[in-house]
Design a protein around this motif. Structure first.
Motif, mmCIF file in Angstrom:
data_model
loop_
_atom_site.group_PDB
_atom_site.id
_atom_site.type_symbol
_atom_site.label_atom_id
_atom_site.label_comp_id
_atom_site.label_asym_id
_atom_site.label_seq_id
_atom_site.Cartn_x
_atom_site.Cartn_y
_atom_site.Cartn_z
ATOM 1 N N ALA A 177 0.829 -1.201 0.000
ATOM 2 C CA ALA A 177 0.000 0.000 0.000
ATOM 3 C C ALA A 177 0.867 1.256 0.000
ATOM 4 C CB ALA A 177 -0.922 -0.004 1.220
ATOM 5 N N CYS A 178 1.921 1.253 0.822
ATOM 6 C CA CYS A 178 2.829 2.407 0.865
ATOM 7 C C CYS A 178 3.531 2.592 -0.476
ATOM 8 C CB CYS A 178 3.857 2.213 1.979
ATOM 9 S SG CYS A 178 3.175 2.320 3.646
ATOM 10 N N ALA A 179 3.945 1.495 -1.083
ATOM 11 C CA ALA A 179 4.623 1.578 -2.380
ATOM 12 C C ALA A 179 3.684 2.125 -3.447
ATOM 13 C CB ALA A 179 5.138 0.203 -2.782
ATOM 14 N N ALA A 180 2.410 1.713 -3.402
ATOM 15 C CA ALA A 180 1.441 2.201 -4.383
ATOM 16 C C ALA A 180 1.205 3.698 -4.222
ATOM 17 C CB ALA A 180 0.124 1.445 -4.237
ATOM 18 N N VAL A 181 1.083 4.158 -2.973
ATOM 19 C CA VAL A 181 0.889 5.590 -2.723
ATOM 20 C C VAL A 181 2.095 6.386 -3.202
ATOM 21 C CG1 VAL A 181 0.659 7.332 -0.912
ATOM 22 C CG2 VAL A 181 -0.692 5.228 -0.798
ATOM 23 N N LEU A 182 3.293 5.870 -2.920
ATOM 24 C CA LEU A 182 4.511 6.547 -3.360
ATOM 25 C C LEU A 182 4.590 6.618 -4.882
ATOM 26 C CD1 LEU A 182 7.254 7.809 -2.677
ATOM 27 C CD2 LEU A 182 8.227 5.493 -2.637
ATOM 28 N N ALA A 183 4.245 5.510 -5.555
ATOM 29 C CA ALA A 183 4.293 5.481 -7.017
ATOM 30 C C ALA A 183 3.305 6.482 -7.615
ATOM 31 C CB ALA A 183 3.984 4.071 -7.518
ATOM 32 N N VAL A 184 2.092 6.546 -7.061
ATOM 33 C CA VAL A 184 1.093 7.502 -7.564
ATOM 34 C C VAL A 184 1.568 8.930 -7.341
ATOM 35 C CG1 VAL A 184 -1.239 8.385 -7.219
ATOM 36 C CG2 VAL A 184 -0.838 5.918 -7.305
ATOM 37 N N GLY A 185 2.154 9.187 -6.161
ATOM 38 C CA GLY A 185 2.663 10.521 -5.870
ATOM 39 C C GLY A 185 3.751 10.945 -6.832
ATOM 40 N N LEU A 186 4.691 10.050 -7.106
ATOM 41 C CA LEU A 186 5.759 10.362 -8.046
ATOM 42 C C LEU A 186 5.211 10.598 -9.451
ATOM 43 C CD1 LEU A 186 8.520 7.812 -6.928
ATOM 44 C CD2 LEU A 186 8.543 10.294 -6.635
ATOM 45 N N PHE A 187 4.223 9.797 -9.838
ATOM 46 C CA PHE A 187 3.614 9.961 -11.160
ATOM 47 C C PHE A 187 2.969 11.339 -11.294
ATOM 48 C CE2 PHE A 187 -0.168 9.577 -13.895
ATOM 49 C CZ PHE A 187 0.443 9.194 -15.080
#
Length: 226
Positions: A177-187
């Protein structure tokens, strides 16, 4: 569970699959569809220990050598036709231009080696090197060490991640979940940054033409009055 199944795979089988995939990565542009970085990382998650990593790394480097050689020959034989084909247009001119700068840069040997760490670009560089006339000896001399470092690094990271995940399966959901949030934020950040640069370019051109504070630009000032 999938992680447990991966951990039970024969390292020789993993190495063989990796060899075949990486051979296709550079020669037939398969890496533009299935990124080699992700494939190596997943293969590494099935490995436990330095010996298994070494076996898979050797197979992976052989696959990269075959793929790089095949891609160079493809570019040498068909030149720009690959770039301007339907598949080449789907890849996008921006990625082709980036790979071209690497293949033709002055003293570009280290850049050729480092290009393996650039997703998608690493699959285009061999074809461009061949089509642009980069000598095979110079190209492969840097491609082999670059691919060896690339394959070993991602296999090791995958092995560490796979071992950790198998030993701490209860943490997979919160970490994912943390990785998904980070990936969306970077995108979102990257998209906004590109949009800001795109919006700023016309303004810069207008300033250059009209001059500051609405004063005539250089072209207007130089134009003689009638």
């Amino acid at each position: 569970m999938l992680l447990d199944t991966l951990g039970q795979l024969d390292p020789f089988l993993v190495g063989t699959a990796l060899l075949a995939l990486l051979a296709l990565d550079g020669s037939l542009l398969v890496g533009t569809v299935v990124p080699g970085d992700a494939a190596i990382f997943v293969a590494g998650s099935a490995l436990t220990g330095p010996a298994e990593i070494a076996v898979a790394a050797l197979a992976g480097v052989v696959g990269c050598f075959l793929g790089s050689t095949g891609g160079w020959l493809l570019g040498r034989r068909y030149g720009s036709r690959v770039r301007h084909s339907r598949a080449g247009r789907w890849i996008g001119e921006r990625r082709w231009n980036r790979a071209e700068r690497i293949a033709t840069s002055e003293g570009g040997g280290p850049a050729l080696a480092a290009s393996y760490f650039l997703p998608l670009v690493n699959g285009l560089t061999p074809v461009l090197a061949g089509s642009l006339g980069v000598p095979y000896g110079r190209f492969i001399r840097w491609a082999v060490p670059g691919s060896a470092l690339w394959v070993t690094t991602y296999l090791t990271l995958g092995s560490v991640a796979g071992t950790f995940a198998r030993e701490h399966q209860h943490l997979l959901v919160p970490i994912s979940a943390c990785a998904a949030v980070l990936a969306v934020g970077l995108f979102v950040i990257v998209r906004r940054s590109r949009a800001a640069r795109a919006a700023g370019s016309p303004a810069a051109e207008a300033t250059e033409i009209s001059g500051p504070a609405g004063s005539p630009g250089p072209e207007s000032a130089a134009r003689p009055s009638r």
